[in-house]
Design an enzyme around this catalytic site. Structure first.
Site, short mmCIF file in Angstrom:
data_model
loop_
_atom_site.label_atom_id
_atom_site.label_comp_id
_atom_site.label_asym_id
_atom_site.label_seq_id
_atom_site.Cartn_x
_atom_site.Cartn_y
_atom_site.Cartn_z
N ASP A 11 0.83 -1.21 0.00
CA ASP A 11 0.00 0.00 0.00
C ASP A 11 0.87 1.26 0.00
OD1 ASP A 11 -2.33 1.47 0.04
OD2 ASP A 11 -2.52 1.43 2.21
N ASN A 59 -10.82 -2.53 -5.24
CA ASN A 59 -10.05 -1.57 -6.03
C ASN A 59 -10.62 -1.40 -7.45
OD1 ASN A 59 -6.80 -2.63 -4.71
ND2 ASN A 59 -8.09 -0.92 -4.04
#
Ligand code: FPP
Length: 223
Positions: A11, A59
């Site tokens: 991330d 996502n």
């Protein structure tokens, strides 16, 4: 002790780029370079299984341009790295719902899976992956078979089937959450959170996580 199975939530690519006044996609490219290097480093430490979270099912709601750039990077990675992974005795597979991705990506994934099949070390890349979705799919498979499952047979029905449970779960990018990653497989994982954005997470940071893991006492609920 070296963990057998390390999982990483990669991330912070977007923030890495924004801080440099670059488009988010530049952060993903930097993330891909970092991932390429880390894969080599992780297996060179004696880790046998590695699972990397590249794209969650959630996502897929991101803007089209960002997704298209990510898909191009995924294909580039599998096309370019397959031979090197094979050389390193690493077999790669994708986990997640590949039917949600363009065919160009699934074709690159399949070719890399075929080329690297049989490698001693195992790399799984999570694409369009969701832990809950994977659990539900495994439940449906069990129901369809009409079989009662055990924790072991159920684990083998997950997309990570064949891999041992996660020993060490690393998340970069400062957030401290699981984000629907390996919900069953990481039940007893040791967690390591790094404030570093993924493109800045180096082999030295990996070694810090491994050193901390070696110091931890794992009791699995026992005393
Ligand atoms: C999370 O950062 C990262 C992603 C959604 C993509 C991960 C992709 C890579 C590491 C690149 C290449 C991958 C492969 C498989 C070749 P973010 O965009 O959520 O960052 P932010 O939290 O700073 O916005």
């Amino acid at each position: 002790m070296i963990p057998r199975h390390v999982a990483i939530i990669m991330d912070g690519n977007g923030r890495w780029a924004i801080r440099r006044l670059l488009p988010r996609t530049a952060g993903h490219r930097a993330g891909m370079q970092r991932m390429t290097e880390l894969v080599r480093e992780i297996f060179s430490r004696g880790v046998e299984y590695c699972t990397l979270f590249a794209l969650s099912a959630e996502n897929l709601q991101r803007p089209r341009e960002e997704l298209d750039a990510l898909y191009a990077l995924f294909s580039e990675y599998f096309d370019r790295e397959a031979a090197r992974l094979k050389e390193g005795d690493i077999s790669v597979r994708a986990i997640g719902d590949l039917s949600l991705l363009p065919e160009t990506v699934s074709e690159s994934v399949r070719a890399a899976e075929e080329m690297t099949a049989g490698g001693e070390k195992k790399l799984a890349v999570a694409l369009a992956y969701g832990g809950r979705q994977d659990l539900v799919a495994a439940c449906n498979r069990a129901v369809a078979k009409g079989e009662e499952v055990t924790p072991e047979t159920f684990a083998s029905m997950l997309s990570t089937g064949g891999m041992p449970e996660v020993d060490l779960l690393i998340r970069t990018g400062k957030e401290k959450r699981l984000s629907n990653f390996l919900l069953f497989e990481a039940a007893y994982a040791e967690l390591w959170f790094s404030d570093k954005l993924f493109p800045d997470f180096t082999a030295r940071d990996l070694d810090r996580a491994l050193a901390e893991y070696a110091r931890r006492e794992r009791r699995f609920g026992n005393i």
